[in-house]
Design a protein around this motif. Sequence first.
Motif, PDB file in Angstrom:
ATOM      1  N   TYR A 183       0.837  -1.202   0.000  1.00 44.48           N
ATOM      2  CA  TYR A 183       0.000   0.000   0.000  1.00 44.48           C
ATOM      3  C   TYR A 183       0.873   1.254   0.000  1.00 44.48           C
ATOM      4  CZ  TYR A 183      -3.470  -3.409   1.563  1.00 44.48           C
ATOM      5  OH  TYR A 183      -4.282  -4.508   1.666  1.00 44.48           O
ATOM      6  N   LEU A 184       0.475   2.220  -0.830  1.00 44.60           N
ATOM      7  CA  LEU A 184       1.069   3.549  -0.864  1.00 44.60           C
ATOM      8  C   LEU A 184      -0.064   4.568  -0.836  1.00 44.60           C
ATOM      9  CD1 LEU A 184       3.478   3.023  -3.910  1.00 44.60           C
ATOM     10  CD2 LEU A 184       4.190   3.010  -1.532  1.00 44.60           C
ATOM     11  N   VAL A 185       0.174   5.745  -0.287  1.00 43.10           N
ATOM     12  CA  VAL A 185      -0.825   6.819  -0.392  1.00 43.10           C
ATOM     13  C   VAL A 185      -0.923   7.203  -1.872  1.00 43.10           C
ATOM     14  CG1 VAL A 185      -1.415   9.175   0.253  1.00 43.10           C
ATOM     15  CG2 VAL A 185      -0.395   7.641   1.948  1.00 43.10           C
ATOM     16  N   HIS A 243      12.351   0.774  -3.517  1.00 45.61           N
ATOM     17  CA  HIS A 243      13.323   1.824  -3.203  1.00 45.61           C
ATOM     18  C   HIS A 243      13.524   2.749  -4.403  1.00 45.61           C
ATOM     19  CE1 HIS A 243      14.952   0.712   0.765  1.00 45.61           C
ATOM     20  NE2 HIS A 243      14.707  -0.540   0.409  1.00 45.61           N
ATOM     21  N   HIS A 244      13.695   2.160  -5.587  1.00 41.10           N
ATOM     22  CA  HIS A 244      13.912   2.988  -6.773  1.00 41.10           C
ATOM     23  C   HIS A 244      12.629   3.710  -7.160  1.00 41.10           C
ATOM     24  CE1 HIS A 244      14.552   4.094 -10.994  1.00 41.10           C
ATOM     25  NE2 HIS A 244      15.814   4.258 -10.612  1.00 41.10           N
ATOM     26  N   GLN A 245      11.476   3.023  -7.038  1.00 41.80           N
ATOM     27  CA  GLN A 245      10.205   3.674  -7.354  1.00 41.80           C
ATOM     28  C   GLN A 245      10.033   4.953  -6.534  1.00 41.80           C
ATOM     29  OE1 GLN A 245       7.564   0.367  -6.514  1.00 41.80           O
ATOM     30  NE2 GLN A 245       7.144   0.080  -8.689  1.00 41.80           N
ATOM     31  N   LEU A 246      10.257   4.860  -5.228  1.00 40.69           N
ATOM     32  CA  LEU A 246      10.075   6.026  -4.366  1.00 40.69           C
ATOM     33  C   LEU A 246      11.124   7.090  -4.627  1.00 40.69           C
ATOM     34  CD1 LEU A 246       9.058   4.284  -1.013  1.00 40.69           C
ATOM     35  CD2 LEU A 246       7.588   5.476  -2.641  1.00 40.69           C
ATOM     36  N   SER A 247      12.311   6.659  -5.059  1.00 39.74           N
ATOM     37  CA  SER A 247      13.358   7.654  -5.355  1.00 39.74           C
ATOM     38  C   SER A 247      12.953   8.552  -6.510  1.00 39.74           C
ATOM     39  CB  SER A 247      14.685   6.952  -5.667  1.00 39.74           C
ATOM     40  OG  SER A 247      14.674   6.354  -6.959  1.00 39.74           O
ATOM     41  N   THR A 248      12.079   8.055  -7.413  1.00 39.39           N
ATOM     42  CA  THR A 248      11.657   8.872  -8.559  1.00 39.39           C
ATOM     43  C   THR A 248      10.729  10.006  -8.140  1.00 39.39           C
ATOM     44  OG1 THR A 248       9.702   7.531  -9.116  1.00 39.39           O
ATOM     45  CG2 THR A 248      11.825   6.846 -10.066  1.00 39.39           C
ATOM     46  N   ILE A 249      10.200   9.932  -6.914  1.00 41.12           N
ATOM     47  CA  ILE A 249       9.358  11.026  -6.407  1.00 41.12           C
ATOM     48  C   ILE A 249      10.013  11.678  -5.182  1.00 41.12           C
ATOM     49  CG2 ILE A 249       7.175  10.214  -7.352  1.00 41.12           C
ATOM     50  CD1 ILE A 249       6.552   8.869  -4.701  1.00 41.12           C
ATOM     51  N   GLY A 250      11.330  11.525  -5.100  1.00 40.83           N
ATOM     52  CA  GLY A 250      12.097  12.236  -4.084  1.00 40.83           C
ATOM     53  C   GLY A 250      12.028  11.669  -2.681  1.00 40.83           C
ATOM     54  N   GLU A 289      13.387   8.809   0.091  1.00 42.13           N
ATOM     55  CA  GLU A 289      14.384   7.811   0.468  1.00 42.13           C
ATOM     56  C   GLU A 289      13.884   7.077   1.714  1.00 42.13           C
ATOM     57  OE1 GLU A 289      18.991   7.429   2.139  1.00 42.13           O
ATOM     58  OE2 GLU A 289      18.209   9.380   1.512  1.00 42.13           O
ATOM     59  N   ILE A 290      13.947   5.753   1.677  1.00 40.96           N
ATOM     60  CA  ILE A 290      13.549   4.959   2.835  1.00 40.96           C
ATOM     61  C   ILE A 290      14.699   4.935   3.839  1.00 40.96           C
ATOM     62  CG2 ILE A 290      12.880   2.664   3.654  1.00 40.96           C
ATOM     63  CD1 ILE A 290      11.527   2.203   0.963  1.00 40.96           C
ATOM     64  N   ASP A 291      14.387   5.299   5.079  1.00 36.00           N
ATOM     65  CA  ASP A 291      15.400   5.374   6.133  1.00 36.00           C
ATOM     66  C   ASP A 291      15.497   4.077   6.928  1.00 36.00           C
ATOM     67  OD1 ASP A 291      17.250   6.928   7.920  1.00 36.00           O
ATOM     68  OD2 ASP A 291      15.677   6.472   9.393  1.00 36.00           O
ATOM     69  N   VAL A 318       9.726   3.435   6.414  1.00 41.23           N
ATOM     70  CA  VAL A 318       9.670   4.799   6.945  1.00 41.23           C
ATOM     71  C   VAL A 318      10.715   5.655   6.237  1.00 41.23           C
ATOM     72  CG1 VAL A 318       9.808   6.217   9.035  1.00 41.23           C
ATOM     73  CG2 VAL A 318       8.926   3.873   9.171  1.00 41.23           C
ATOM     74  N   SER A 319      10.317   6.833   5.777  1.00 42.69           N
ATOM     75  CA  SER A 319      11.213   7.704   5.019  1.00 42.69           C
ATOM     76  C   SER A 319      12.178   8.443   5.937  1.00 42.69           C
ATOM     77  CB  SER A 319      10.405   8.723   4.214  1.00 42.69           C
ATOM     78  OG  SER A 319       9.872   9.716   5.087  1.00 42.69           O
ATOM     79  N   THR A 320      13.143   9.113   5.314  1.00 46.82           N
ATOM     80  CA  THR A 320      14.094   9.922   6.080  1.00 46.82           C
ATOM     81  C   THR A 320      13.414  11.114   6.739  1.00 46.82           C
ATOM     82  OG1 THR A 320      14.646  11.073   4.013  1.00 46.82           O
ATOM     83  CG2 THR A 320      16.104   9.267   4.681  1.00 46.82           C
ATOM     84  N   ASP A 321      12.191  11.444   6.303  1.00 50.56           N
ATOM     85  CA  ASP A 321      11.410  12.508   6.938  1.00 50.56           C
ATOM     86  C   ASP A 321      10.560  11.976   8.092  1.00 50.56           C
ATOM     87  OD1 ASP A 321      12.343  14.488   5.220  1.00 50.56           O
ATOM     88  OD2 ASP A 321      10.773  14.095   3.735  1.00 50.56           O
ATOM     89  N   GLY A 322      10.632  10.652   8.334  1.00 49.75           N
ATOM     90  CA  GLY A 322       9.873  10.060   9.431  1.00 49.75           C
ATOM     91  C   GLY A 322       8.460   9.652   9.081  1.00 49.75           C
TER      92      GLY A 322
END
Length: 270
Positions: free
Chosen positions: A167-169, A192-199, A201-203, A238-242
């Motif tokens: 699941y993704l928002v 990981h790469h999919q999310l990197s395309t929208i800026g 990063e998984i922490d 969880v992203s680097t933004d928490g």
Amino acid sequence: MAPKTPQWRGLAEQIAQEIAAGTAGYRPGDQLPQIRELVAQGKGSKTTILAAYKALEAEGLVSMVRGHGTKVRERPPHQIRRHQERYVWEKRLARRPGEERRSQGVIDKDTSLDHDQIETHATFSTIPADANLAERFGVETGTLMLHRQYWHSTSGDTTALSLIDSYLVHEVAARNPDLLDSSKEPWPGGTHHQLSTIGIEIDRIDDGVRTRLATQAEARKLGIPVGGAVILLDKTSVSTDGDVVEYSHVVLAGERTELQYSVPLERWTQ
């Protein structure tokens, strides 16, 4: 005096030995003799032979399908999921060149199969977040979510190696329309790469592991006996933004999945 082994149990053990030895007629996919054939051979009554076949099915060695007889089960590959190593490796893969990302993935790493032996099956849909998803992601109930359903198999086999609900928002994933398109799967470099395309990063990744008995649908898809054990993995990224950016619920066949962890510990100061 030791109790006498029931006739059905003795027959089941004999067939199990033939399967283990790979004897002709007892190899994966082979049809076992019809019950009436074994009755004619003096192996026992119909009740005895049926009990033996049911015992073998419960042990995961054969599958019985009404109208199609009893077959020796195919044995999908054993998976060893070394999660700490797996997640670090997957994140590093996202930074590799496209050709390298397209030629490898975590499923082949888990199973030790070649990348081209793995088939990916994906179905995407949009759903409203229920209370559980809303709490996990910290969003309002009813928020649109991208629901991605995956299963993987070896080439030419319909047995699933695992069943994955991811699941993704939806609003977040839609920043890159390609992320909404199931035909883009398998995506080189994974989530990981999919999310990197929208800026993003998984922490860190938080895992929760539990077990239960398989449902009929899960058993049929995973190729295990009804009532066999499954491992349930709840994986939260969880992203680097928490922020929680992805949640996956994974169902794994307990009989052929091994989870391995190596946890470095802080050393005591001298």
